[in-house]
Design a protein around this motif. Sequence first.
Motif, PDB file in Angstrom:
ATOM      1  N   TYR A 161      -4.562  -1.362   2.598  1.00  0.00           N
ATOM      2  CA  TYR A 161      -4.481  -0.898   3.984  1.00  0.00           C
ATOM      3  C   TYR A 161      -5.533  -1.591   4.863  1.00  0.00           C
ATOM      4  CZ  TYR A 161      -1.236   2.905   2.853  1.00  0.00           C
ATOM      5  OH  TYR A 161      -0.147   3.641   2.479  1.00  0.00           O
ATOM      6  N   LYS A 202      -8.863   9.570   8.085  1.00  0.00           N
ATOM      7  CA  LYS A 202      -8.170   9.274   6.827  1.00  0.00           C
ATOM      8  C   LYS A 202      -6.647   9.194   6.953  1.00  0.00           C
ATOM      9  CE  LYS A 202     -11.916  11.094   3.988  1.00  0.00           C
ATOM     10  NZ  LYS A 202     -12.291  11.974   2.874  1.00  0.00           N
ATOM     11  N   PHE A 239      -8.164   5.795  11.038  1.00  0.00           N
ATOM     12  CA  PHE A 239      -8.847   5.539   9.758  1.00  0.00           C
ATOM     13  C   PHE A 239      -9.970   6.558   9.546  1.00  0.00           C
ATOM     14  CE2 PHE A 239      -6.588   1.643   9.343  1.00  0.00           C
ATOM     15  CZ  PHE A 239      -6.765   1.199   8.036  1.00  0.00           C
ATOM     16  N   GLY A 242       0.817  -1.206   0.000  1.00  0.00           N
ATOM     17  CA  GLY A 242       0.000   0.000   0.000  1.00  0.00           C
ATOM     18  C   GLY A 242       0.847   1.251   0.000  1.00  0.00           C
ATOM     19  N   GLN A 269      -5.098   5.114  -5.433  1.00  0.00           N
ATOM     20  CA  GLN A 269      -5.917   5.038  -4.236  1.00  0.00           C
ATOM     21  C   GLN A 269      -6.898   3.868  -4.258  1.00  0.00           C
ATOM     22  OE1 GLN A 269      -7.854   8.750  -3.482  1.00  0.00           O
ATOM     23  NE2 GLN A 269      -5.932   9.884  -3.203  1.00  0.00           N
ATOM     24  N   TYR A 270      -7.312   3.440  -5.465  1.00  0.00           N
ATOM     25  CA  TYR A 270      -8.270   2.342  -5.557  1.00  0.00           C
ATOM     26  C   TYR A 270      -7.651   1.008  -5.104  1.00  0.00           C
ATOM     27  CZ  TYR A 270     -11.078   5.656  -8.177  1.00  0.00           C
ATOM     28  OH  TYR A 270     -11.799   6.759  -8.554  1.00  0.00           O
ATOM     29  N   GLN A 303      -4.642   1.099  -3.135  1.00  0.00           N
ATOM     30  CA  GLN A 303      -3.987   1.387  -1.855  1.00  0.00           C
ATOM     31  C   GLN A 303      -4.921   1.179  -0.661  1.00  0.00           C
ATOM     32  OE1 GLN A 303      -3.201   5.497  -0.798  1.00  0.00           O
ATOM     33  NE2 GLN A 303      -1.064   4.977  -0.301  1.00  0.00           N
ATOM     34  N   LEU A 304      -6.135   1.738  -0.730  1.00  0.00           N
ATOM     35  CA  LEU A 304      -7.046   1.657   0.406  1.00  0.00           C
ATOM     36  C   LEU A 304      -7.427   0.214   0.759  1.00  0.00           C
ATOM     37  CD1 LEU A 304      -8.647   3.064   2.581  1.00  0.00           C
ATOM     38  CD2 LEU A 304     -10.509   3.421   0.935  1.00  0.00           C
ATOM     39  N   LYS A 333       1.138   4.178  -3.488  1.00  0.00           N
ATOM     40  CA  LYS A 333       0.404   5.331  -2.947  1.00  0.00           C
ATOM     41  C   LYS A 333      -0.243   6.203  -4.026  1.00  0.00           C
ATOM     42  CE  LYS A 333       4.670   8.042  -2.582  1.00  0.00           C
ATOM     43  NZ  LYS A 333       5.552   8.799  -1.658  1.00  0.00           N
ATOM     44  N   TYR A 345      -4.799   6.584   7.042  1.00  0.00           N
ATOM     45  CA  TYR A 345      -4.773   5.124   6.865  1.00  0.00           C
ATOM     46  C   TYR A 345      -3.392   4.504   7.140  1.00  0.00           C
ATOM     47  CZ  TYR A 345      -8.929   6.593   4.255  1.00  0.00           C
ATOM     48  OH  TYR A 345     -10.111   7.183   3.876  1.00  0.00           O
TER      49      TYR A 345
END
Length: 722
Positions: free
Chosen positions: A143, A185, A182, A129, A136-137, A139-140, A133, A187
């Motif tokens: 995490y 945000k 979280f 993740g 975001q689709y 990475q999140l 970076k 994360y």
Amino acid sequence: MIKKDIILDGLNCASCAAKIENKVNTMKEIKSASFSFATKVLSIEYEDSLGFEAILDKIKKIVNTLEPDVIVKTKNYYEELGRHNHPIKDECCSGHDHSHGHSHGEGSHSLLNKKNVRIALGALLFLGGVILKQNQYIQLPLYIFSYFLIGGDVLLRAARNIMRGQVFDENFLMAIATIGAFAIKEYPEGVAVMLFYQIGELFQDIAVERSRKSIKSLLNIRPDYANLKTEEGLVVTKPELIKVGNTIVVKPGERVPLDGIILEGESMVETSALTGESVPRRVKAGDTILSGFVNTNGLLNIEVKKEFGESTVSRILDLVQNASNKKAPTENFITKFARFYTPLVVIGAALVAIIPPIVTGEAFADWLYRALIFLVISCPCALVISIPLGFFGGIGGASKSGILVKGGNYLEALNGVDTVVFDKTGTLTQGVFKVREINVAEGFTRSEVLRLAAMAEIHSNHPIAKSIIEEYNGEVDEGLINSYEEISGHGIKANIEGKEVLAGNIKLLHREGVAASQLDSSGTIVYISIDKKFAGSITISDIIKEDSAKAIKALKKQGIKKLIMLTGDLDNVAKQVSEELRLDEYYSELLPEDKVNVLERIKETKSEKGKLVFVGDGINDAPVLAMADIGVAMGGLGSDAAIEAADVVLMTDEPSKLSEAISIARKTKKIVLQNIILALGVKGIVLILGAFGVATMWEAVFADVGVALLAVLNSMRVLKTK
């Protein structure tokens, strides 16, 4: 009152242990309960009339409610401490899979268990993740998956504990802190905090277990087996099954399993595990030998004189176990402090999250982040773990040096000693008396006086009496003794062959109306009267121990203000010993009750906070040992009375061991204070920096598990007593 020990296996969370101890103490059936974090033993005391099984069931329910993954079992404590190669099956009373993090188990000793593999996979996803970076689709989800892999067990325990009403524990606080990250945000930080928390917990658990093993290794004196001699030959069996009167064989390299008398054989034995002495002793047929000694070269046949439960090694292990239950004032303070610390910090976190945004109008997310820092460091584990380990390590290290301390309270009290009072005979002097001179009055012969004196003293165990009997070196026909009376503080009155014989000090003769003058001598004088006539005197001398001068010098160097000697000997004898050793004061010609009165007066003159130590033989001095702030028994090895009467037992005849005990106590206290300052200092600094927005959750994790790890490692230093 009955005492029982219950092992809470897998309980490595100190704050959880404190909750269990407090809850058990509230049971109406329990008089007292104390948990030793170092040995995992919960010791309870309850009335004889109450059944243990019913009490155990209630304790199981308490443990199951607070820590369901901890295994509760009853087990012989000596096996827990010493039996590694020959385990005996435990009687398990309740238990589940060892899967309780913080870590109440799940193979915490293995780096390849399921939990650690799960954390490692989560760490790889987290790293992915961080690398991805820009996307975001991807990475999140990485995490989120890594967070649940790493901290899923923490979340599960937190939810389960909330359902049981256990809210303010470390699992809940870490869950709220990372979920909060979280929510705002953050994360990467939420996952990273959980990851480093889990890694810190792993290393902390390893350090705690290593510390426990180090302490246990100091006490690893329990024999695993005994060679029982039978008509069919040698049978290897458990020491617990050997009976008094049985004959056992100890081969070279083996540990002596039970106390006894050597029937055949001669050897050198290593006694360091019990006495701290590095030089082996030579033993031969007729000598007493104690369990825990190691036979180095010869083959020994031993007649057992005590069953295993009464043997020296059992008493020592039992003493050290009980020592962890007598907690030092510092331990008790930290336990009470820990109850208030977490709720106060949580309240502080709530205030930080709510009040500043309302007053200043700043972003709520910023102050929530600062509040989360409070939650991460709100567990007092660094204190609650390291301090008991420190005191127990000090007690274990002292026992390795031949110094048995009955509790952390006495170990801490040794720090405040300002007055030491010694008994003379057998403590500062060897207690080995020799007849130096025999003087006889007109009308009596030397042989007659010595023979009647020996017959009068035949029933006495006093060293002076034994020296007279040894000097006579002849057969004593006890049938010639018609009556016998020992007069405390005076001597012996007996009727021998129809003659009234007195053997004692000048007070005895004067009391019985015998005309005699006190003689001047540097030794102890026994006056002899036959049929109300002064018959003569026997002068006996004792020798000052070589170690005594060293002990006095060391104690003065340590800042002890007063060194005093009490004795029943004549003034001239006491004065000579006092001057030679350079003592501050001495009191002579004291009866046993006089010693109590003198000690009371000495206690009144010492400083208010200063502690008074009395050092005696632990048998004749029981009243003064009990009256002193700290009673110290000299030469207590193998002596039931010494171990029973004293708070500290020096297992050799060396007075300098008292100075060593004080040194160990001071080192222990120093390390404990270092841990308190380290834990509270770092946590306090990070709390302040967090409130002002300077510290991040990374520093908060260090202030929690990092400081706990450092404190545990620091506690292990106390095991090095030299």
